[in-house]
Motif scaffolding. Structure first.
Motif, PDB file in Angstrom:
ATOM      1  N   ASP C   3      22.758  15.155  -5.469  1.00 21.25           N
ATOM      2  CA  ASP C   3      21.904  14.645  -4.809  1.00 21.25           C
ATOM      3  C   ASP C   3      22.621  15.072  -3.386  1.00 21.25           C
ATOM      4  OD1 ASP C   3      20.369  16.118  -7.021  1.00 21.25           O
ATOM      5  OD2 ASP C   3      19.177  13.914  -7.086  1.00 21.25           O
ATOM      6  N   PHE C  48       4.573  13.770 -21.727  1.00 26.73           N
ATOM      7  CA  PHE C  48       3.668  12.173 -21.253  1.00 26.73           C
ATOM      8  C   PHE C  48       1.926  12.504 -21.999  1.00 26.73           C
ATOM      9  CE2 PHE C  48       6.250  13.643 -18.048  1.00 26.73           C
ATOM     10  CZ  PHE C  48       7.151  12.199 -17.829  1.00 26.73           C
ATOM     11  N   SER C  56       5.730   5.698 -20.024  1.00 25.43           N
ATOM     12  CA  SER C  56       5.897   6.573 -20.101  1.00 25.43           C
ATOM     13  C   SER C  56       6.570   6.473 -18.539  1.00 25.43           C
ATOM     14  CB  SER C  56       4.819   7.327 -19.255  1.00 25.43           C
ATOM     15  OG  SER C  56       4.420   6.940 -17.481  1.00 25.43           O
ATOM     16  N   SER C  60      13.010   6.663 -19.472  1.00 29.83           N
ATOM     17  CA  SER C  60      14.348   6.858 -18.881  1.00 29.83           C
ATOM     18  C   SER C  60      15.228   6.073 -19.492  1.00 29.83           C
ATOM     19  CB  SER C  60      14.047   7.168 -17.028  1.00 29.83           C
ATOM     20  OG  SER C  60      13.364   4.912 -16.667  1.00 29.83           O
ATOM     21  N   LEU C  66      14.521  11.011 -21.542  1.00 28.78           N
ATOM     22  CA  LEU C  66      15.095  11.985 -20.297  1.00 28.78           C
ATOM     23  C   LEU C  66      16.164  12.682 -20.013  1.00 28.78           C
ATOM     24  CD1 LEU C  66      14.746  10.465 -17.739  1.00 28.78           C
ATOM     25  CD2 LEU C  66      17.208   9.408 -18.227  1.00 28.78           C
ATOM     26  N   LEU C  73      11.743  18.899 -15.895  1.00 30.03           N
ATOM     27  CA  LEU C  73      11.580  19.025 -14.067  1.00 30.03           C
ATOM     28  C   LEU C  73      12.271  20.368 -13.247  1.00 30.03           C
ATOM     29  CD1 LEU C  73      10.018  16.994 -11.812  1.00 30.03           C
ATOM     30  CD2 LEU C  73      11.789  15.371 -11.762  1.00 30.03           C
ATOM     31  N   LEU C  77      11.205  22.799 -10.252  1.00 34.76           N
ATOM     32  CA  LEU C  77      11.885  22.908  -8.980  1.00 34.76           C
ATOM     33  C   LEU C  77      12.815  24.926  -8.980  1.00 34.76           C
ATOM     34  CD1 LEU C  77      12.999  21.512  -7.054  1.00 34.76           C
ATOM     35  CD2 LEU C  77      11.614  20.134  -9.140  1.00 34.76           C
TER      36      LEU C  77
ATOM     37  N   LYS D  12      14.550  13.415  -0.841  1.00 35.69           N
ATOM     38  CA  LYS D  12      14.027  12.238  -1.749  1.00 35.69           C
ATOM     39  C   LYS D  12      14.233  10.922  -1.180  1.00 35.69           C
ATOM     40  CE  LYS D  12      17.413  11.668  -6.018  1.00 35.69           C
ATOM     41  NZ  LYS D  12      18.323  11.966  -6.852  1.00 35.69           N
ATOM     42  N   PRO D  30       5.508   8.062 -14.936  1.00 38.26           N
ATOM     43  CA  PRO D  30       5.698   9.304 -15.523  1.00 38.26           C
ATOM     44  C   PRO D  30       4.248  10.221 -15.303  1.00 38.26           C
ATOM     45  CG  PRO D  30       8.011   8.248 -15.185  1.00 38.26           C
ATOM     46  CD  PRO D  30       6.288   7.291 -14.755  1.00 38.26           C
ATOM     47  N   TYR D  79       5.806  16.127  -5.090  1.00 38.78           N
ATOM     48  CA  TYR D  79       5.280  14.717  -6.285  1.00 38.78           C
ATOM     49  C   TYR D  79       6.716  15.377  -8.071  1.00 38.78           C
ATOM     50  CZ  TYR D  79       0.900  13.606  -5.877  1.00 38.78           C
ATOM     51  OH  TYR D  79      -0.402  12.631  -4.854  1.00 38.78           O
ATOM     52  N   ALA D  80       7.890  16.575  -7.177  1.00 43.22           N
ATOM     53  CA  ALA D  80       8.720  16.480  -7.803  1.00 43.22           C
ATOM     54  C   ALA D  80       9.411  15.288  -7.883  1.00 43.22           C
ATOM     55  CB  ALA D  80       9.373  18.060  -7.846  1.00 43.22           C
ATOM     56  N   LEU D  81       9.774  15.137  -6.307  1.00 39.82           N
ATOM     57  CA  LEU D  81      11.004  14.214  -5.457  1.00 39.82           C
ATOM     58  C   LEU D  81      10.602  12.662  -6.576  1.00 39.82           C
ATOM     59  CD1 LEU D  81      11.173  16.057  -2.070  1.00 39.82           C
ATOM     60  CD2 LEU D  81      13.082  15.495  -3.754  1.00 39.82           C
ATOM     61  N   MET D  83       9.011  11.795  -8.842  1.00 38.23           N
ATOM     62  CA  MET D  83       9.315  11.773 -10.527  1.00 38.23           C
ATOM     63  C   MET D  83      10.582  11.463 -10.462  1.00 38.23           C
ATOM     64  SD  MET D  83       8.455  14.302 -13.420  1.00 38.23           S
ATOM     65  CE  MET D  83       6.292  13.193 -13.624  1.00 38.23           C
ATOM     66  N   THR D  84      11.682  12.508  -9.435  1.00 34.64           N
ATOM     67  CA  THR D  84      12.741  12.180  -9.558  1.00 34.64           C
ATOM     68  C   THR D  84      13.205  10.769  -9.391  1.00 34.64           C
ATOM     69  OG1 THR D  84      12.857  14.915  -8.790  1.00 34.64           O
ATOM     70  CG2 THR D  84      14.781  13.326  -9.076  1.00 34.64           C
ATOM     71  N   GLU D  86      11.880   8.098  -9.584  1.00 35.02           N
ATOM     72  CA  GLU D  86      11.035   7.295 -10.602  1.00 35.02           C
ATOM     73  C   GLU D  86      11.503   6.922 -11.638  1.00 35.02           C
ATOM     74  OE1 GLU D  86       8.531   4.674  -9.984  1.00 35.02           O
ATOM     75  OE2 GLU D  86       8.328   5.489  -8.083  1.00 35.02           O
ATOM     76  N   LEU D  87      12.362   8.434 -11.821  1.00 34.17           N
ATOM     77  CA  LEU D  87      12.998   8.413 -13.562  1.00 34.17           C
ATOM     78  C   LEU D  87      14.753   8.440 -13.404  1.00 34.17           C
ATOM     79  CD1 LEU D  87      11.264  11.195 -14.927  1.00 34.17           C
ATOM     80  CD2 LEU D  87      11.929   9.033 -16.187  1.00 34.17           C
ATOM     81  N   LEU D  89      16.810  10.460 -11.575  1.00 34.72           N
ATOM     82  CA  LEU D  89      17.182  11.281 -12.007  1.00 34.72           C
ATOM     83  C   LEU D  89      18.395  12.035 -11.155  1.00 34.72           C
ATOM     84  CD1 LEU D  89      15.300  13.651 -14.104  1.00 34.72           C
ATOM     85  CD2 LEU D  89      17.303  13.043 -14.569  1.00 34.72           C
ATOM     86  N   ASP D  90      19.225  12.948 -11.182  1.00 38.12           N
ATOM     87  CA  ASP D  90      19.784  13.219  -9.901  1.00 38.12           C
ATOM     88  C   ASP D  90      19.476  14.740 -10.087  1.00 38.12           C
ATOM     89  OD1 ASP D  90      22.196  13.261  -8.489  1.00 38.12           O
ATOM     90  OD2 ASP D  90      22.190  15.193  -9.035  1.00 38.12           O
ATOM     91  N   LEU D  91      18.531  15.388  -9.534  1.00 38.20           N
ATOM     92  CA  LEU D  91      17.872  16.614  -9.532  1.00 38.20           C
ATOM     93  C   LEU D  91      18.378  17.707  -9.422  1.00 38.20           C
ATOM     94  CD1 LEU D  91      14.599  17.505  -9.574  1.00 38.20           C
ATOM     95  CD2 LEU D  91      15.224  17.821  -7.634  1.00 38.20           C
TER      96      LEU D  91
END
Lengths: 122, 122, 122, 122
Positions: C3, C48, C56, C60, C66, C73, C77, D12, D30, D79-81, D83-84, D86-87, D89-91
């Motif tokens: 990212d 969820f 939830s 992760s 995850l 997700l 995107l 992010k 999430p 919101y996708a960002l 969630m990324t 919170e999780l 994640l590397d989107l």
């Protein structure tokens, strides 16, 4: 049994029994049910995702596709009935009240053949 | 009039009349209606978005919130009825058929108190 | 690549190539893509649907779950990128502009720890 | 700043700061964010609900409508960002991995110009 002899209360009871036998009310918080309803609505959309509106009108000509679409629509209804049960709503009253509001919001003279102010086709 | 005296056919006719008076069947391709249904399902979710499942169970204690939620649920139902009308479906048959399928898919012994295989709470 | 080194333009190109190789722009009308995006968002919700907000947050902790959530997700995107490509939008500009609007709509003093006017927890 | 110079990590961080200033991570389970994302996806669909796929391709010709659509798409992304974040994640990795899966699932020779097995247009 058909739509002309089945009451809303019949379907609510039908769904309540299905849920009770599985002890699933523990999962049926309205928050969760609202997600379920939206998920089933999306599964219904999947059938129409890549076809044109005109093609979607011909889905009912194909018995297999119609049955598949009917299954998804039934899933939407089942969760709507489950939510009605959890909330203790009278659904027919809610629908009549909402349609009465919409009668005022969308006056016939103004909206006949038009879906909104931005629709200038006639 | 209430859920115990209102048939599905009554509501289908109620919706069909509302649509016919506005000449809106031209917009009611199943593809479009599936989008409408999902949009209304999302508006219903908005009421529960930030509250906990437990708080969502108490929404029915507040008459104003319950009425607002009932309005959104009615919108979902109205589009479901409109789609039923467009597809020429018997909704009560579709629901009974789908619940019968779900009875087989979710046997009571296996799913009592559990929502799925990943749910190991008992 | 991660990212911190991947630009939005990189991902837009990545998606454009995937679509072009399949000649799928013919299906990628923004109307259709908006349905696809909503369908993938619903598939993300499925993970969820029956668990609590607290549970939830622990998704992760489980690498398999995850990864499954990450896949959904990513689907969201991908369709967002496809729509961006079809509309000819600069996504980072749109996001910055929208966050700037939200900064005004949700002043920090008023909304700190509260999601809205109805949230009276502090 | 534009899509060619903005990294995913930039966006992010931008979103994380917005959320942190409001102490909103308490709401960003999430589960809740998946609902938010679906709600915004539905608001995006509203712009295309009653128009044809062809008309939806011309939305970008109208700067006001394009800006409105861009705002909704930005909300989805925000919101996708979130969630990324919170999780953890590397989107960009998740997107590349998912597109690689889709390359295998939809071989070019089989799917060129076709969205699925039921699409027999060529």
């Amino acid at each position: 049994m058909s739509d002309s002899t089945t009451t809303i209360a019949d379907l609510k009871q039908f769904m309540a029994d299905f849920v009770a036998r599985r002890d699933w009310r523990r999962f049926h918080a309205p928050k969760n049910l609202s997600m379920s309803l939206a998920i089933e609505a999306a599964e219904l959309m999947e059938h129409f995702q890549w076809i044109s509106p005109e093609e979607s009108r011909r889905v009912s000509d194909n018995p297999d596709r119609l049955a598949a679409v009917g299954d998804e629509l039934a899933d939407v209804l089942c969760y709507a009935l489950a939510m009605t049960n959890e909330l203790g709503l009278d659904l027919s009253t809610a629908i009549r009240r909402k349609i009465a509001k919409n009668e005022l919001k969308y006056p016939v003279e103004e909206y006949r053949g038009r879906y909104g102010p931005e629709d200038v086709r006639d």
